[in-house]
Design an enzyme around this catalytic site. Structure first.
Site, PDB file in Angstrom:
ATOM      1  N   SER A 155      -0.715  -3.696  10.194  1.00  0.00           N
ATOM      2  CA  SER A 155      -0.434  -4.266   9.236  1.00  0.00           C
ATOM      3  C   SER A 155      -0.176  -5.176   9.279  1.00  0.00           C
ATOM      4  O   SER A 155       1.279  -5.070   9.762  1.00  0.00           O
ATOM      5  CB  SER A 155      -1.128  -3.892   7.865  1.00  0.00           C
ATOM      6  OG  SER A 155      -2.322  -3.098   7.446  1.00  0.00           O
ATOM      7  N   TYR A 199      -1.271  -3.303  -6.698  1.00  0.00           N
ATOM      8  CA  TYR A 199      -1.362  -4.092  -5.625  1.00  0.00           C
ATOM      9  C   TYR A 199      -3.013  -4.544  -4.384  1.00  0.00           C
ATOM     10  O   TYR A 199      -3.772  -2.903  -4.368  1.00  0.00           O
ATOM     11  CB  TYR A 199      -0.336  -3.386  -4.748  1.00  0.00           C
ATOM     12  CG  TYR A 199      -0.325  -3.698  -3.392  1.00  0.00           C
ATOM     13  CD1 TYR A 199       0.277  -5.198  -3.317  1.00  0.00           C
ATOM     14  CD2 TYR A 199      -0.919  -2.908  -2.287  1.00  0.00           C
ATOM     15  CE1 TYR A 199       0.112  -5.449  -1.608  1.00  0.00           C
ATOM     16  CE2 TYR A 199      -1.027  -3.949  -0.761  1.00  0.00           C
ATOM     17  CZ  TYR A 199      -0.652  -4.835  -0.457  1.00  0.00           C
ATOM     18  OH  TYR A 199      -0.809  -5.475   0.772  1.00  0.00           O
ATOM     19  N   ASP A 214      -9.274  -9.609   9.368  1.00  0.00           N
ATOM     20  CA  ASP A 214      -8.111  -8.706   8.696  1.00  0.00           C
ATOM     21  C   ASP A 214      -9.763  -7.564   8.974  1.00  0.00           C
ATOM     22  O   ASP A 214      -9.225  -5.739   9.409  1.00  0.00           O
ATOM     23  CB  ASP A 214      -8.315  -8.836   7.519  1.00  0.00           C
ATOM     24  CG  ASP A 214      -7.149  -7.203   7.402  1.00  0.00           C
ATOM     25  OD1 ASP A 214      -6.578  -6.948   7.989  1.00  0.00           O
ATOM     26  OD2 ASP A 214      -8.290  -6.670   6.298  1.00  0.00           O
ATOM     27  N   HIS A 258     -10.575  -2.542  11.813  1.00  0.00           N
ATOM     28  CA  HIS A 258      -9.481  -3.151  11.055  1.00  0.00           C
ATOM     29  C   HIS A 258      -9.371  -4.695  11.904  1.00  0.00           C
ATOM     30  O   HIS A 258      -8.199  -3.796  13.250  1.00  0.00           O
ATOM     31  CB  HIS A 258      -8.290  -2.174  11.044  1.00  0.00           C
ATOM     32  CG  HIS A 258      -7.055  -3.116  10.224  1.00  0.00           C
ATOM     33  ND1 HIS A 258      -6.036  -2.839   9.987  1.00  0.00           N
ATOM     34  CD2 HIS A 258      -6.793  -3.924   9.690  1.00  0.00           C
ATOM     35  CE1 HIS A 258      -4.860  -2.822   9.291  1.00  0.00           C
ATOM     36  NE2 HIS A 258      -6.134  -3.867   9.027  1.00  0.00           N
ATOM     37  N   ARG A 305       2.054 -12.214  -0.700  1.00  0.00           N
ATOM     38  CA  ARG A 305       0.874 -12.835  -0.318  1.00  0.00           C
ATOM     39  C   ARG A 305       0.222 -14.171  -0.902  1.00  0.00           C
ATOM     40  O   ARG A 305       0.753 -14.452  -2.288  1.00  0.00           O
ATOM     41  CB  ARG A 305      -0.034 -11.907  -0.585  1.00  0.00           C
ATOM     42  CG  ARG A 305       0.008  -9.690   0.385  1.00  0.00           C
ATOM     43  CD  ARG A 305      -0.494  -9.930   1.464  1.00  0.00           C
ATOM     44  NE  ARG A 305       0.319  -8.538   2.073  1.00  0.00           N
ATOM     45  CZ  ARG A 305      -0.708  -8.187   2.682  1.00  0.00           C
ATOM     46  NH1 ARG A 305      -1.686  -8.295   2.859  1.00  0.00           N
ATOM     47  NH2 ARG A 305      -0.202  -7.064   3.574  1.00  0.00           N
ATOM     48  N   LYS A 348     -10.047  -2.539   2.320  1.00  0.00           N
ATOM     49  CA  LYS A 348      -9.446  -1.357   2.522  1.00  0.00           C
ATOM     50  C   LYS A 348     -10.292  -0.303   1.720  1.00  0.00           C
ATOM     51  O   LYS A 348     -10.452   0.956   2.883  1.00  0.00           O
ATOM     52  CB  LYS A 348      -7.396  -1.274   2.513  1.00  0.00           C
ATOM     53  CG  LYS A 348      -7.257  -1.402   2.773  1.00  0.00           C
ATOM     54  CD  LYS A 348      -7.376  -2.587   4.392  1.00  0.00           C
ATOM     55  CE  LYS A 348      -5.919  -3.484   4.357  1.00  0.00           C
ATOM     56  NZ  LYS A 348      -6.276  -3.855   6.264  1.00  0.00           N
ATOM     57  N   CYS A 351       1.049  -8.069  11.791  1.00  0.00           N
ATOM     58  CA  CYS A 351       1.198  -7.682  12.483  1.00  0.00           C
ATOM     59  C   CYS A 351       0.763  -8.944  13.701  1.00  0.00           C
ATOM     60  O   CYS A 351       0.754  -9.682  14.827  1.00  0.00           O
ATOM     61  CB  CYS A 351       0.808  -6.873  14.155  1.00  0.00           C
ATOM     62  SG  CYS A 351       2.053  -5.573  14.244  1.00  0.00           S
ATOM     63  N   ARG A 404       1.115  -1.526   0.550  1.00  0.00           N
ATOM     64  CA  ARG A 404      -0.169  -0.259   0.038  1.00  0.00           C
ATOM     65  C   ARG A 404       0.919   0.679   0.105  1.00  0.00           C
ATOM     66  O   ARG A 404       1.621   1.124   0.395  1.00  0.00           O
ATOM     67  CB  ARG A 404      -0.960   0.245   1.298  1.00  0.00           C
ATOM     68  CG  ARG A 404      -2.258  -1.022   1.196  1.00  0.00           C
ATOM     69  CD  ARG A 404      -3.400  -0.958   2.220  1.00  0.00           C
ATOM     70  NE  ARG A 404      -2.218  -1.081   3.991  1.00  0.00           N
ATOM     71  CZ  ARG A 404      -2.087  -0.472   4.624  1.00  0.00           C
ATOM     72  NH1 ARG A 404      -1.691   1.017   4.465  1.00  0.00           N
ATOM     73  NH2 ARG A 404      -1.383  -0.831   5.452  1.00  0.00           N
TER      74      ARG A 404
END
Ligand code: OXD
Ligand code: MN
Length: 586
Positions: free
Chosen positions: A246, A195, A273, A224, A364, A204, A248, A67
């Site tokens: 993000s 992306y 998420d 989130h 990913r 998002k 974590c 991002r």
């Protein structure tokens, strides 16, 4: 007469001039066609179809792997409505600047019209979006991440009740990359990036930035947060939602194989998420997962850190920017298998030890949620699952104890508002520096964060039994920089302590920052951890926290008068409690 959706498609086609328009229906046949086309033009690379059936590797442009927060804008009429933590452009200026980048951008390309539902198809809380894109990879990924195609068109009918999103890869030049949100008119424009976080507009852009704005206006919450159910030995399941920045470990926590399974404690996944939470008629807070798949970080994922996802990704999965072995299987740093000869790195070059990471650090997997063995049978309940605990956390090498419980809803909101974490590879920029990330929403809140804190404060009194609010830190390090807590499946021990607090069974020590477990109140059987390490994990150092509270005060200054008084009060009250204890302990 044309429908609002037809008008949006016609207008977009007039601007971008595609050579062909394909309306996506979400069917298997369409998915097979998309995959075949992408294999043909090199967008997809076939993986070993015996061990990774229907799974493909996609390599993105090396300048387009995360991002780009500096190129992400909230476009409101008044700058103050976007607030000091968002990039802002006036809507007319943004459109004037970015429309030329869309003009003719799809010449010679196919335009995919991707209708999608965020949330269970029949939930009253779900929302319809329509993404127009010239990326087949985006269309195929949206099919995994949302209820795409017919389900959305059926729900939408002729209505204008959808969030339109226009996306083009453009020329993939970061100089001409913009991710624009127009929350006042519920519109998204994204150009110049393929992306996921920039280009899968349901995730998002809609489910957090636009949805957070809607949620404020309509008295619900778009967060989130992962959603999990903790089953106890009696079979009762208690649901919790947790916000971490993000990369974590939200996915790993949501899909955890519990270390206390032999005592009857299991974890069920509802989402990994994003959580949309509403006040139900009985006054409980109920959460749905707006997504239908997991877009998880691959490096570090293995049979120990996330066995469920390792099972899930064996079919129907799109891998992005991982390495590929000679037997055409995906590979990344931290996977179970050692690197082998003949591996090709994420850029498509032969990999040798010493030639840098084989997989991009933010590579990913995109996998249907239904493939996870840990998926909760309630994950698509239209009314959502009742939430009993909210958890905040981040990477804090030094400051925060393993877990603490806030004293009240208002104090819990303060705990969330003061979250900070050391940065990761999920966004471009320096990795490992500490940054404030309130509620893990810093990059995702679609309006002024001071008002967002106000919205959180206002939600508590609407709830009959507000969830307890906790803070966790799996990442505390000892003097040698070694993590003190084993993490992963062992984190269930911390979830169990929370459950015991909710049920009024576990003891805690009051500290200035909140309630910390007494060593005996944690279930540690089967885990070898010394008493000294445990004391270190649970320690609250007043000196460190006084410095933290000062830093928090500085961070809050940027919100000026808009910061809710209750947040200032909490900050001052913490300072007072800390000074008192540090005087006593000196
Ligand atoms: C994500 C992120 O991809 O937070 O979920 O960056
Ligand atoms: Mn995320």
């Amino acid at each position: 007469m044309s429908t609002p959706l037809e008008n949006f498609v016609e207008e977009s086609a007039r601007l971008t001039k595609p050579s062909k328009i394909v309306w996506c229906d979400g069917s298997e046949a369409e998915n097979a066609r998309l995959a075949a086309n992408m294999l043909n033009d090199g967008t997809f690379i076939e993986l070993n179809q015996k061990t990774y059936k229907n799974s493909y590797l996609h390599r993105s442009n090396p300048n387009d792997v995360a991002r780009t927060e500096n190129l992400t804008f909230i476009c409101t009429h008044k700058k103050e409505d976007a607030g000091p933590t968002n990039n802002w452009m006036a809507p007319s200026e943004a459109k004037e600047k970015v429309r030329p980048l869309f003009a003719g951008a799809m010449k010679g390309r196919t335009m995919y019209v991707v209708p999608y539902v965020m949330g269970p198809a029949t939930s009253p809380y779900s929302k319809v979006g329509v993404e127009i894109t010239d990326s087949a990879y985006v269309a195929a990924s949206m099919r995994i991440m949302s209820r795409m195609g017919k389900a959305a068109l059926d729900r939408l009918g002729d209505s204008d009740n959808f969030v339109p999103g226009l996306h083009s890869l453009g020329d993939l030049n970061p100089e001409r990359r913009f991710i624009l949100h127009f929350p006042e008119e519920k519109l998204i424009w994204s150009v110049g990036s393929g992306y996921g976080g920039n280009a899968l507009l349901g995730k998002k852009c809609l489910a957090l930035r636009i949805a957070s704005w809607m949620a404020r206006d309509q008295s619900w919450m778009a967060e989130h947060m992962l959603i999990l159910g903790l089953e106890d030995s009696s079979g009762k399941v208690t649901y919790m939602a947790a916000a971490f920045p993000s990369a974590c470990g939200k996915t790993n926590l949501a899909m955890m194989v519990s270390a206390l399974e032999n005592q009857g404690y299991r974890v069920w996944t509802v989402g990994d998420d994003i959580a949309w939470m509403h006040v139900a008629s009985d006054g409980t807070l109920r959460a749905i997962n707006p997504e239908a798949g997991f877009f998880g970080v691959a490096p570090g994922t293995n049979a120990k850190t996330n066995p469920n996802v390792m099972t899930a990704v064996n079919k129907n999965t799109i891998f992005t920017n991982v390495a590929i072995t000679e037997s055409r299987e995906p590979w990344w740093e931290g996977i179970d298998a050692a690197p082998s000869d003949g591996m090709i790195n994420w850029k498509g070059e032969p990999w040798t030890p010493g030639s840098g990471p084989a997989a991009q650090p933010n590579s990913r997997y995109t996998v249907p949620a239904l493939q996870s063995p840990s998926l909760s049978s309630h994950w698509e309940d239209p009314e959502g699952v009742p939430i009993s605990a909210l958890i905040f956390g981040g990477r804090r090498a030094r400051l925060a104890p393993l877990v603490y419980e806030s004293n009240s809803w208002q104090h819990g909101v303060f705990v969330g508002a003061t979250m900070a974490s050391e940065t990761t590879a999920a966004a471009t920029g320096e990795v490992g520096v500490s940054r404030r990330d309130p509620m893990a929403m810093l990059p995702f809140c679609g309006y002024n964060m001071a008002d967002y804190f106000g919205h959180w404060l206002a939600m508590g009194p609407k709830l009959k039994n507000p969830p307890k609010i906790f803070h966790v830190n799996w990442f505390r390090q000892d003097a040698n920089g070694k993590f003190m807590w084993p993490g992963y499946g062992e984190n269930v021990r911390v979830l169990k302590w929370m459950l015991d607090r909710i049920e009024g069974r576990a003891a805690a020590t009051e500290t200035p920052i909140g309630n910390v477990p007494t060593p005996a109140s944690l279930t540690l059987d089967g885990l070898s951890i010394s008493r000294d390490t445990l004391d270190d994990l649970l320690r609250v150092d007043s000196g460190d926290w006084i410095a933290e509270d000062e830093a928090v005060g500085k961070f809050f200054e940027k919100f000026g008068d808009r910061l809710p008084a209750a947040i200032c009060q909490e900050q001052k009250a913490l300072a007072t409690r800390l000074t008192r204890t540090s005087v006593v302990t000196k």
